[in-house]
Design a protein around this motif. Sequence first.
Motif, short mmCIF file in Angstrom:
data_model
loop_
_atom_site.label_atom_id
_atom_site.label_comp_id
_atom_site.label_asym_id
_atom_site.label_seq_id
_atom_site.Cartn_x
_atom_site.Cartn_y
_atom_site.Cartn_z
N MET A 137 0.82 -1.20 0.00
CA MET A 137 0.00 0.00 0.00
C MET A 137 0.86 1.26 0.00
O MET A 137 0.62 2.17 -0.77
CB MET A 137 -0.92 -0.04 1.22
N THR A 138 1.86 1.29 0.88
CA THR A 138 2.69 2.49 0.96
C THR A 138 3.54 2.66 -0.29
O THR A 138 3.81 3.79 -0.70
CB THR A 138 3.60 2.47 2.20
N LYS A 139 3.94 1.54 -0.91
CA LYS A 139 4.72 1.64 -2.15
C LYS A 139 3.87 2.21 -3.27
O LYS A 139 4.34 3.05 -4.05
CB LYS A 139 5.27 0.28 -2.55
N THR A 140 2.64 1.80 -3.35
CA THR A 140 1.74 2.31 -4.38
C THR A 140 1.49 3.81 -4.19
O THR A 140 1.54 4.57 -5.16
CB THR A 140 0.40 1.55 -4.34
N ILE A 141 1.23 4.20 -2.97
CA ILE A 141 1.00 5.62 -2.67
C ILE A 141 2.23 6.44 -3.03
O ILE A 141 2.12 7.49 -3.66
CB ILE A 141 0.62 5.81 -1.19
N SER A 142 3.40 5.94 -2.64
CA SER A 142 4.61 6.71 -2.91
C SER A 142 4.89 6.82 -4.40
O SER A 142 5.28 7.90 -4.88
CB SER A 142 5.80 6.08 -2.18
N VAL A 143 4.68 5.77 -5.16
CA VAL A 143 4.91 5.83 -6.61
C VAL A 143 3.94 6.80 -7.27
O VAL A 143 4.35 7.63 -8.10
CB VAL A 143 4.79 4.42 -7.23
N LEU A 144 2.68 6.76 -6.90
CA LEU A 144 1.69 7.67 -7.49
C LEU A 144 1.99 9.13 -7.15
O LEU A 144 1.87 10.00 -8.01
CB LEU A 144 0.29 7.29 -7.02
N LEU A 145 2.39 9.40 -5.93
CA LEU A 145 2.67 10.77 -5.54
C LEU A 145 3.97 11.28 -6.16
O LEU A 145 4.06 12.46 -6.52
CB LEU A 145 2.67 10.91 -4.03
N PHE B 18 2.11 16.80 1.18
CA PHE B 18 0.92 15.94 1.17
C PHE B 18 1.33 14.47 1.16
O PHE B 18 0.76 13.64 1.88
CB PHE B 18 0.04 16.28 -0.04
N ALA B 19 2.33 14.14 0.35
CA ALA B 19 2.81 12.75 0.27
C ALA B 19 3.36 12.29 1.62
O ALA B 19 3.11 11.16 2.04
CB ALA B 19 3.88 12.64 -0.81
N PHE B 20 4.11 13.16 2.29
CA PHE B 20 4.65 12.79 3.60
C PHE B 20 3.52 12.53 4.60
O PHE B 20 3.58 11.58 5.38
CB PHE B 20 5.58 13.88 4.11
N ALA B 21 2.49 13.36 4.57
CA ALA B 21 1.36 13.18 5.50
C ALA B 21 0.62 11.87 5.22
O ALA B 21 0.31 11.12 6.15
CB ALA B 21 0.41 14.37 5.39
N ILE B 22 0.36 11.59 3.96
CA ILE B 22 -0.32 10.33 3.60
C ILE B 22 0.52 9.13 4.00
O ILE B 22 0.01 8.14 4.53
CB ILE B 22 -0.59 10.30 2.08
N VAL C 249 0.38 8.59 7.78
CA VAL C 249 -0.92 8.01 8.19
C VAL C 249 -0.96 6.53 7.83
O VAL C 249 -1.41 5.70 8.62
CB VAL C 249 -2.08 8.79 7.55
N ALA C 250 -0.49 6.17 6.64
CA ALA C 250 -0.49 4.77 6.22
C ALA C 250 0.40 3.92 7.14
O ALA C 250 0.03 2.80 7.51
CB ALA C 250 -0.03 4.65 4.77
N LEU C 251 1.55 4.45 7.52
CA LEU C 251 2.42 3.71 8.44
C LEU C 251 1.80 3.56 9.82
O LEU C 251 1.93 2.50 10.45
CB LEU C 251 3.78 4.40 8.54
N LEU C 252 1.15 4.61 10.30
CA LEU C 252 0.48 4.52 11.60
C LEU C 252 -0.66 3.52 11.58
O LEU C 252 -0.85 2.75 12.53
CB LEU C 252 -0.02 5.89 12.05
N LEU C 253 -1.43 3.52 10.50
CA LEU C 253 -2.53 2.56 10.40
C LEU C 253 -2.01 1.12 10.34
O LEU C 253 -2.60 0.21 10.92
CB LEU C 253 -3.37 2.85 9.16
N ARG C 254 -0.89 0.92 9.64
CA ARG C 254 -0.32 -0.42 9.56
C ARG C 254 0.20 -0.86 10.93
O ARG C 254 0.13 -2.03 11.28
CB ARG C 254 0.80 -0.44 8.53
#
Length: 53
Positions: A1-9, A38-42, A45-50
């Motif tokens: 999930m975090t890899k996908t978010i980081s690539v898209l951003l 924005f990417a850092f914030a997302i 949040v993704a790391l905290l949720l995991r």
Amino acid sequence: MTKTISVLLILAMLVQIIRPLDLPGLRRRGDFWKLAVFAFAIWAVALLLREFT
């Protein structure tokens, strides 16, 4: 999930540098830093949720 978010951003930041997205607040090429914040914030949040699930 975090890899996908980081690539898209990262792709969005590259597009912003090449040709601005014309969204409110992202009208100039120099506004790519806003996408980075924005990417850092997302990402945070993704790391905290995991961590808590």
